[in-house]
Write an enzyme that holds these catalytic residues in place. Structure first.
Site, PDB file in Angstrom:
ATOM      1  N   SER A 294      -6.666   1.323  -2.022  1.00 38.16           N
ATOM      2  CA  SER A 294      -7.011   0.805  -3.344  1.00 38.16           C
ATOM      3  C   SER A 294      -7.722  -0.543  -3.357  1.00 38.16           C
ATOM      4  O   SER A 294      -8.190  -0.989  -4.398  1.00 38.16           O
ATOM      5  CB  SER A 294      -5.753   0.686  -4.207  1.00 38.16           C
TER       6      SER A 294
ATOM      7  N   LYS B   6      -5.798  -8.608 -10.687  1.00 34.20           N
ATOM      8  CA  LYS B   6      -5.488  -7.196 -10.971  1.00 34.20           C
ATOM      9  C   LYS B   6      -4.278  -7.128 -11.888  1.00 34.20           C
ATOM     10  O   LYS B   6      -3.285  -7.839 -11.664  1.00 34.20           O
ATOM     11  CB  LYS B   6      -5.198  -6.455  -9.654  1.00 34.20           C
TER      12      LYS B   6
ATOM     13  N   SER C 170      -7.558   2.071  -6.658  1.00 33.88           N
ATOM     14  CA  SER C 170      -7.173   1.695  -8.004  1.00 33.88           C
ATOM     15  C   SER C 170      -7.687   0.324  -8.442  1.00 33.88           C
ATOM     16  O   SER C 170      -7.746   0.052  -9.646  1.00 33.88           O
ATOM     17  CB  SER C 170      -5.639   1.698  -8.102  1.00 33.88           C
TER      18      SER C 170
END
Lengths: 483, 493
Positions: free
Chosen positions: B183, B79, B159
């Site tokens: 997320s 990420k 996210s």
């Protein structure tokens, strides 16, 4: 007589409280491992944490906490075993994180008190409100380029102790004495070098004025004053300004002001209206600071002797006057020097010589205790020469002057200059006989009752002996011969 | 043999150890898949083929020497919130510009230590703020799943949308992710993969771009519960550089996956039966209960009375922390700078150009709730409610060993849906947000499909630092569900 400012409406009392920022003496910063040495190349002592880089996190430096606790103990203050770090939010180019990590609601040190010494020999107790740990910001340099500002982050993240007093001071002198005492304690503890010129110690001075018996009126804060003398001047200048305002029927507005040292006045920096909203809240990157009582106890047990205790010892054990004891304990280095000189000698005599001729000598050559050309050992040797009658007090002063000039040991100077005092009664009597023969008329006058002339004979005898006659013997023999 | 991108991490480890495949081949298969599909899915912001190839070569050498780490040669997506030394890190924002960190986050450092291969940096909502991956400054990522007979682009959730989409589409065997309000779990559920947010303090936050410090926690996304356990075992551990990192031992998570649920008491919180819960999700939840009961667990009806306050509490605490965490993006030292007339102007121009709407919205909310005069009413009150939410769970643990809930109130939605109503968007996190506020572990496991063929997930919550029980329950659901559906868009498809 208490200090007041005389206005057209009568006397005004001055109320003063101090917020002192003291840089913690430590190898590394409060939340990073970067070094803290003063005067390094700009931006050479900056970690990614200090520069506020993404993903960087603060980790508390244990030694900085220990220093704050030591200081709290030295201020006779409460040590809070549970305290917390908060973020104080504001934008500035030399504040990389966009917030300062500080302790707002729960400081590590609570209330305490210190005793200050005043010029008339009296003392006064000043309350300490709190001491908390916080990060310093970096430094903005606006004078390096015509249109740009430069930022030096060496100081960013350095540990500061903010020490807040109660509004207990009532005169510039008391404010000066408080700062002097506070600096003295910090230096004894070794928790801050107290160097105001380098900015390791800075004071924000809160001043208000009032009529006797009133509650507090509005105060103003004079920011970042960097010497004890300026603190005293700033108090007076700000108090006078406020008295004039009140007496002119105007209001004092709560605001932050700066002291203009050249003009000796304070001027407005920002008013309460445009004061920042710092949006304090607990820093989620740092758990509460929890101390063990046993750790605090171990720090307490290892504290050095503090100025008050040392002063009391000098008065009680050495028989010094409170004033001499005060002067000798002001600086840790002076006290150490004194104790080296006094060891095995008459402590009062040592005190008199140090506070008198020795300090005068330092002043004359512009040296400090640390850079003194006369060592404690040599000064002690000089006192020994007085005690064994080798030198009179007057000759010893001459020798000390020579020691300051040459840095030589007193024995050597006595030998080189032939300054050894004469204690041979026969030799002194011979000189007295000559003096009396040369001043037969005066001898008659003396004998017929004009006692005052005795000093004249002492002077003449000493002059004839180039000052080397032992004063006690000269006196004694003159009395005998003059009858 | 199975196509390399179809392997699980556990399977790839066996294949690599048996030399049935080389790390170089495994990595190349993924790089090829990325080259083919990423232009469409936008799951990666940055792909690092040279770096990946070099790391794969190192892994092959280590495997040949017999000194391979537990993740040697396993290709992962990272990420783009984790700082990676020498590789651009964007946090999905323009404001970081072309920021290349000179340091490695602890979590990615742990993965590298264990021999992992980094394929690139996965897309995300800007600064991890969002539930749809549409707030990324580098464009939205797309969910590889499609509604039956409908080519509408669906969001992968957020996210960590890029991480979940990459894993689902077989563009990585696993991924790192972070979870502040859901997320990890929500995008895992939307993309039909597994994801766990461990206990707060389990993974170090050092080197992860901060969103809301007291809620942020790193965790893995992978295609099986066991793979998540393998990755978490590598990512977790005490880190003296993070003062909130927990100094507790990391157990063998993978060993817990097959433990079973016999004798476990599973809580079913009545407050999670929220208004507007889709009947399909409600049915799946009941199905999950039946599975666990059938495996020997006891179901216990429990109450978490402060659940309804979780969302508003989160939307005070998280923006408050974010508003000051993001103050450092000021154009002075790194990242984007828009020069101005003076310092204030530089700040305003830089931050106006650098931050997107959602980030600005949260900075404004956060600044507001911390302001003088509002602090007590909002921030202090929210902290008090947060303590009550945590207490709800503390009391529940006296009765149960784990809690079963739906992961999300709906399946993945279209990219253009929910965009005009931030509050509707925030509702996506209604089931996941309590775990962040309480600091407890939570895992999403794919458990079925809705009527349109989209994956749905179940969530397992556990006691602090008892991820093992969460893995045991997740493993049981995974076995019972037998979820083998595949997304429409995937490598080798």
């Amino acid at each position: 007589m208490s200090y007041t400012i005389e206005g057209s409406t009568g006397p005004w009392e001055v109320v003063i409280g101090l917020e002192v920022h003291a840089q913690v003496t430590s190898m590394a910063k409060l939340f990073s491992g970067a070094a803290t040495e003063f005067g390094a190349e700009p931006n050479s002592q900056v970690s990614f944490i200090d520069a506020g880089f993404p993903g960087m996190l603060p980790v508390i430096n244990r030694e900085c906490v220990a220093q704050a606790v030591r200081t709290g103990l030295g201020l006779n203050a409460q040590v809070n075993l549970w305290s917390r770090f908060d973020r104080k939010n504001y934008f500035y180019a030399d504040l990389p994180q966009g917030y300062q990590i500080s302790q707002y609601q729960y400081p590590v040190i609570g209330t305490g008190q210190i005793e200050i010494q005043l010029g008339d020999g009296s003392t006064k107790t000043i309350g300490i409100t709190r001491l908390h740990l916080e990060q310093d910001a970096g430094k903005s340099l606006h004078d390096q380029h015509p249109s740009k500002s430069y930022i030096d982050l060496n100081r960013s993240g350095v540990a500061l102790m903010e020490i807040v007093s109660e509004p207990d001071m009532r005169s510039p002198e008391e404010a000066g004495a408080y700062l002097t005492k506070l600096r003295q304690i910090l230096r004894y503890l070794g928790t801050c070098d107290g160097n105001m010129e380098q900015g390791s110690l800075r004071a924000d001075v809160n001043v208000s004025v009032r009529k006797a018996g009133e509650g507090f009126r509005t105060r103003c804060e004079v920011k970042n004053v960097n010497s004890i003398r300026f603190v005293m001047q700033a108090v007076e200048a700000e108090a006078r300004r406020q008295v004039e305002l009140w007496e002119a029927g105007e209001e004092v507005v709560q605001e932050t002001r700066l002291f203009d040292t050249t003009r000796g006045v304070t001027r407005s920096m920002r008013s309460k209206e445009d004061a920042h909203d710092y949006r304090y809240f607990p820093d989620p990157d740092l758990p509460p600071l929890v101390l063990e009582q046993s750790w605090v106890d171990s720090l307490k047990a290892a504290l050095p002797e503090l100025p008050d205790a040392r002063r009391a010892r000098y008065v009680g054990d050495f028989g010094l006057t409170p004033y001499d004891a005060h002067v000798l304990t002001l600086e840790k280095e002076t006290a150490a020097f004194y104790e080296a000189v006094a060891k095995g000698r008459d402590p009062k005599m040592a005190a008199n010589w140090i506070t008198g001729d020795f300090f005068a000598g330092l002043n004359r050559v512009g040296a400090s205790i640390g850079s003194s050309p006369v060592s404690a050992e040599d000064l002690g040797a000089l006192l020994d020469l007085i005690s064994d009658n080798t030198l009179s007090g007057k000759l010893a002063k001459e020798v000390l002057e020579a020691m300051f000039e040459t840095g030589k040991a007193p024995g050597l100077i006595v030998e080189e200059r032939g300054l050894k005092q004469v204690t041979d009664t026969g030799a002194i009597e011979a000189v007295i006989d000559q003096v009396m023969a040369a001043n037969a008329g005066k001898v008659e006058e003396y004998r017929s009752g004009k006692d005052k002339l005795f000093g004249f004979f002492v002077g003449q005898t000493m002059k004839a002996m180039q000052g080397k006659g032992n004063p006690a013997l000269v006196n004694e023999l003159l009395k005998k011969k003059l009858g | 043999m199975t196509h390399p991108t179809e392997l699980t991490i556990a399977g790839a480890r066996r294949a690599l150890a048996a030399r049935e495949i080389s790390a170089a081949e495994l990595t190349q298969a993924h790089l090829d898949a990325i080259a083919a599909l990423n232009p469409r899915l936008n799951a990666y912001i940055t792909v690092t083929p040279e770096l990946a190839a070099a790391q794969a070569a190192e892994a092959d050498a280590a495997l040949a020497r017999g000194e391979a780490g537990p993740l040697a040669g396993i290709p992962l997506a990272i990420k783009d919130l984790f700082c990676t030394a020498g590789t651009r890190t964007t946090a999905g924002s323009r404001i970081l510009g072309d920021f290349v960190p000179p340091y490695e986050s602890t979590v990615t450092g742990n993965l590298l230590r264990d021999g992992a291969v980094f394929l690139g940096k996965a897309n995300l909502d800007e600064f991890a703020m969002g539930s749809s991956n549409t707030s990324s400054a580098f464009g939205a990522a797309e969910n590889p799943w499609k509604r039956q007979g409908d080519d509408t682009a669906l969001v992968p959730g957020g996210s960590s949308g890029g991480s979940a989409a990459a894993v689902a589409a077989r563009l990585a065997l696993g991924a790192t992710a972070t979870d502040t309000g859901g997320s990890i779990r929500q995008p895992a559920a939307f993309c039909g993969v597994s994801g766990i947010k461990p206990t707060y303090g389990r993974c170090s936050r050092f080197g992860i771009v901060a969103y809301a410090s007291s809620l942020d926690q790193a965790g893995p996304v992978a295609r099986t519960v066991e793979d998540c356990a393998i990755l978490l075992g590598s990512m977790a551990g005490f880190d003296p550089r993070d003062s909130t990192s927990a100094d507790v031992a990391v157990p063998d998570f993978a060993a817990a996956v097959a433990r079973g649920v016999k004798g476990l008491r599973i809580g079913i919180p009545r407050e999670y039966r929220v208004e507007g819960l889709s009947p399909e999700i409600d049915a799946l939840w009941r199905q999950g209960m039946d599975w666990l009961r059938a495996e020997g667990a006891t179901l216990v009806d429990i109450s978490l009375p402060h659940t309804k306050y979780a969302l508003p509490t989160y939307y005070i605490v998280a923006p408050a922390e974010a508003s000051t965490n993001l103050a450092r993006y000021d154009g002075v030292r790194f990242g984007l700078r828009e020069n101005g007339e003076d310092l204030k102007d530089l700040y305003e121009r830089t931050r106006a150009a650098g931050f997107g709407d959602e980030v600005k919205r949260r900075i404004l909310i956060g600044t507001y709730v911390l302001s003088a005069g509002y602090y007590d009413a909002y921030y202090v009150k929210a902290q008090q409610v947060r303590a009550l939410i945590k207490r709800d769970f503390d009391q529940a643990w006296a009765q149960v060993d784990a809690i079963l809930t739906p992961a999300t109130p709906t399946a993945a939605f279209g990219r253009d849906e929910n965009q005009d109503d931030p509050v509707a968007m925030y509702l996506n996190d209604v089931f996941t947000i309590t775990a962040n506020l309480a600091g407890i572990p939570g895992m999403s496991v794919p458990a079925g499909l809705d009527g349109k063929g989209l994956p749905l997930g179940l969530q397992v919550l556990g006691r602090p630092f008892d991820e093992e029980t969460v893995f045991a329950v997740g493993g049981a659901i995974e076995r019972a569900a037998g979820f083998h559906a595949l997304p429409a868009l995937r490598a080798a498809a």
